[in-house]
Motif scaffolding. Structure first.
Motif, PDB file in Angstrom:
ATOM      1  N   SER A 170       0.856  -1.243  -0.103  1.00 44.19           N
ATOM      2  CA  SER A 170      -0.081  -0.054   0.088  1.00 44.19           C
ATOM      3  C   SER A 170       0.901   1.387  -0.134  1.00 44.19           C
ATOM      4  O   SER A 170       0.353   2.526   0.073  1.00 44.19           O
ATOM      5  N   GLU A 195      -4.036  -6.138   3.958  1.00 45.33           N
ATOM      6  CA  GLU A 195      -5.129  -5.073   4.584  1.00 45.33           C
ATOM      7  C   GLU A 195      -5.439  -4.155   3.769  1.00 45.33           C
ATOM      8  O   GLU A 195      -4.639  -3.600   2.917  1.00 45.33           O
ATOM      9  N   ARG A 196      -6.822  -3.779   3.606  1.00 48.16           N
ATOM     10  CA  ARG A 196      -7.317  -2.580   2.667  1.00 48.16           C
ATOM     11  C   ARG A 196      -7.475  -1.389   3.713  1.00 48.16           C
ATOM     12  O   ARG A 196      -8.026  -1.338   4.877  1.00 48.16           O
ATOM     13  N   ARG A 200      -9.472   2.251  -2.431  1.00 44.25           N
ATOM     14  CA  ARG A 200      -8.468   1.809  -3.737  1.00 44.25           C
ATOM     15  C   ARG A 200      -7.483   1.159  -3.511  1.00 44.25           C
ATOM     16  O   ARG A 200      -6.634   0.916  -4.514  1.00 44.25           O
ATOM     17  N   THR A 201      -7.116   0.664  -2.235  1.00 45.35           N
ATOM     18  CA  THR A 201      -5.921  -0.226  -1.819  1.00 45.35           C
ATOM     19  C   THR A 201      -6.056  -1.502  -2.554  1.00 45.35           C
ATOM     20  O   THR A 201      -7.111  -1.989  -2.707  1.00 45.35           O
ATOM     21  N   VAL A 202      -5.089  -1.908  -3.441  1.00 43.94           N
ATOM     22  CA  VAL A 202      -5.227  -3.146  -4.159  1.00 43.94           C
ATOM     23  C   VAL A 202      -4.952  -4.192  -3.269  1.00 43.94           C
ATOM     24  O   VAL A 202      -3.574  -4.329  -2.875  1.00 43.94           O
ATOM     25  N   THR A 203      -5.650  -5.079  -3.053  1.00 42.56           N
ATOM     26  CA  THR A 203      -5.313  -6.257  -1.858  1.00 42.56           C
ATOM     27  C   THR A 203      -5.302  -7.707  -2.693  1.00 42.56           C
ATOM     28  O   THR A 203      -5.136  -8.670  -2.125  1.00 42.56           O
ATOM     29  N   GLU A 204      -5.759  -7.731  -3.938  1.00 45.55           N
ATOM     30  CA  GLU A 204      -6.127  -9.176  -4.717  1.00 45.55           C
ATOM     31  C   GLU A 204      -4.629  -9.479  -5.184  1.00 45.55           C
ATOM     32  O   GLU A 204      -4.011  -8.715  -5.987  1.00 45.55           O
ATOM     33  N   GLU A 226      -4.198   4.802  -1.709  1.00 45.93           N
ATOM     34  CA  GLU A 226      -4.336   3.463  -1.104  1.00 45.93           C
ATOM     35  C   GLU A 226      -3.754   3.278   0.195  1.00 45.93           C
ATOM     36  O   GLU A 226      -4.085   2.330   0.727  1.00 45.93           O
TER      37      GLU A 226
END
Lengths: 286, 286
Positions: A170, A195-196, A200-204, A226
């Motif tokens: 992040s 963690e998100r 908009r945090t990319v966690t996948e 993010e």
DNA sequence: TAGTTGCTTCCATTCAGTGGAAGTTCTGGT
DNA sequence: ACCAGAACTTCCACTGAATGGAAGCAACTA
């Protein structure tokens, strides 16, 4: 390292069946603490690092004892040892804080010292031309560890600070470090759930991998909203003489809808400057 | 610290006429080490700080043992404890160096952290306007302890670095700190003989006192060719909200024969800026 | 190959560290 | 002012953890 006050109770009741004969038989509740003296001393220092961020620059003896999971009298004695050496200092009010000696030794730590010394002039240049927060970080365990941070007076409030640890997925520096990390590190990092912090945090995992590939291609990472609302960042890798990525620089800006190529150029230049100063010669690797 | 090594007789105990290793005749006297485990652990870290400056970023086990005055096997065990905690790290070649954990804890040290965080933006400004080495130091014991140092690429080579300790009487920041120190500190400092580094170093106690008075009057110190040939410095005091001088800023320039009032103004401004940020209000004290 | 230097492991011995408890100081409530 | 309670400091008999000499490895080198 995990928290958990490693206090172990041996409860007789358990069917645990370790038939160690004699002593610990029925009903005895013996709190066994098999830590070495050294481990206890360290636990005391760790009490000061414990809760991330804001908490506790100074602690009382009792708090230290609790956090370290040690009896008060033991804590008292060991804390006194730290104080006499200078690793902790005792204030008038009776509270304790980390001592100057630790700072003195800390700044001697080779990695930190060398990188910082070499990088600082370039970071200053970067700050001057962009007037934005400038970060220098390395990969340590599963975190980005912030070695240096420059920022002006007007500075946007950020969580980062020197010595802070922030997630790899992040932050700008984090993603860059991850992008050039050995595959098994990436593997392991993505195995755990990410963690998100913001929508908009990319966690996948797959999306992150995709991103890492793009970063390697571009030699630059762009992040937006993010980690902290309202801020974006641009980060680039720093290489040593062997071509390995050992650190990352970034600037953190207020989010805007246009990309500023000047800023990207400045970050690239700074990263290249530091890399060159570390002995990196572009020729060596593509 | 305590610690005269006490002396104890080693029990003869030699059942059979074991070769006494030639060490000495009967009734051997062996020095007993009454240091606590903690003290031994600290001695190990101190081994890394030991010889000022250049020497030893990394040490072998044997060297550590020697410097710490510990038997090899004990050193081995204790060093392992440090390594497992992260206070030391072991390199491939078998050498040891101070570990990242120390750095992490060190930068948390309140004095260093707070002062640095608050002062840095002003130091950056000072660097930008003057393009000279910028120093931030505090008084610690009999030394000026350098908390921060900024310098560009072109930088003149200086001995100072972050974490360094330099004498009070031969550096700009040092003189400023001494000028505003409690009288007994000054007393004690001048009681010992002061080292002369260059012909122009002022080492005569009365002359130094004279200088301190001038510095207090001017609110500024000027040094020239007293520590490093070819360099001069201008330093000013930083006060906290109570009006006490807690640190000093300086710039170090190549020696010229003209005084640059602009530079002096810049140093003053930086010092005032930091003081204000620390809560100092001029009104409080004359 | 034997010698040297440097690191690691082992383990019987003992003494340093331990922590419960009692004593002391500080805090704040009424 | 007085007391209750919390926080800190000191004490000391007991014991198992730390100690360090010695032997075993490993890596150089003369």
């Amino acid at each position: 390292m995990s928290g958990k006050p490693a206090l172990k109770r041996t409860v007789g009741a358990d069917a645990g069946g370790n038939s160690d004969a004699g002593s610990s038989a029925a009903g005895t509740i013996a709190p066994v603490d098999d830590r070495s003296v050294a481990a206890r001393l360290f636990a005391i220092l760790d009490a000061f690092a414990a809760p991330a961020g804001a908490t506790s620059r100074t602690l009382t003896l009792t708090t230290i004892a609790q956090r370290a999971g040690l009896p008060l009298s033991t804590t008292h004695r060991l804390v006194a040892e730290w104080v006499s050496w200078g690793g902790l200092s005792k204030h008038e009010n009776g509270q304790y804080s980390l001592g100057m000696k630790l700072w003195e030794l800390g700044v001697q730590t080779p990695t930190a010292r060398n990188l910082r010394t070499i990088a600082l002039p370039y970071l200053e240049d970067l700050y001057e031309t962009t007037r934005e927060h400038v970060h220098l970080a390395i990969l340590d365990g599963r975190d980005a560890l912030y070695l240096e941070k420059l920022s002006g007076h007007h500075a946007v409030r950020l969580i980062s600070r020197v010595g802070a640890r922030l997630p790899l997925h992040s932050t700008g520096v984090g993603l860059v470090l991850l992008a050039y990390a050995p595959t098994d590190v990436v593997q392991q990092y993505l195995a755990a759930s990410l963690e998100r912090f913001l929508p908009r945090t990319v966690t996948e995992p797959e999306a992150v991998r995709q991103r890492l590939a793009e970063i390697r291609l571009l030699g630059l990472a762009r992040m937006s909203e993010e980690m902290t609302a309202g801020s974006s960042s641009i980060a680039a890798p720093i290489r040593d003489r062997t071509g390995q990525v050992v650190a990352a620089v970034s600037i953190v800006t207020r989010t805007t809808d246009t990309v500023d190529p000047e800023q990207e150029r400045a970050v690239r230049l700074a990263a290249q400057g530091v890399s060159r100063a570390l002995g990196y010669r572009r020729a060596q690797q593509s």
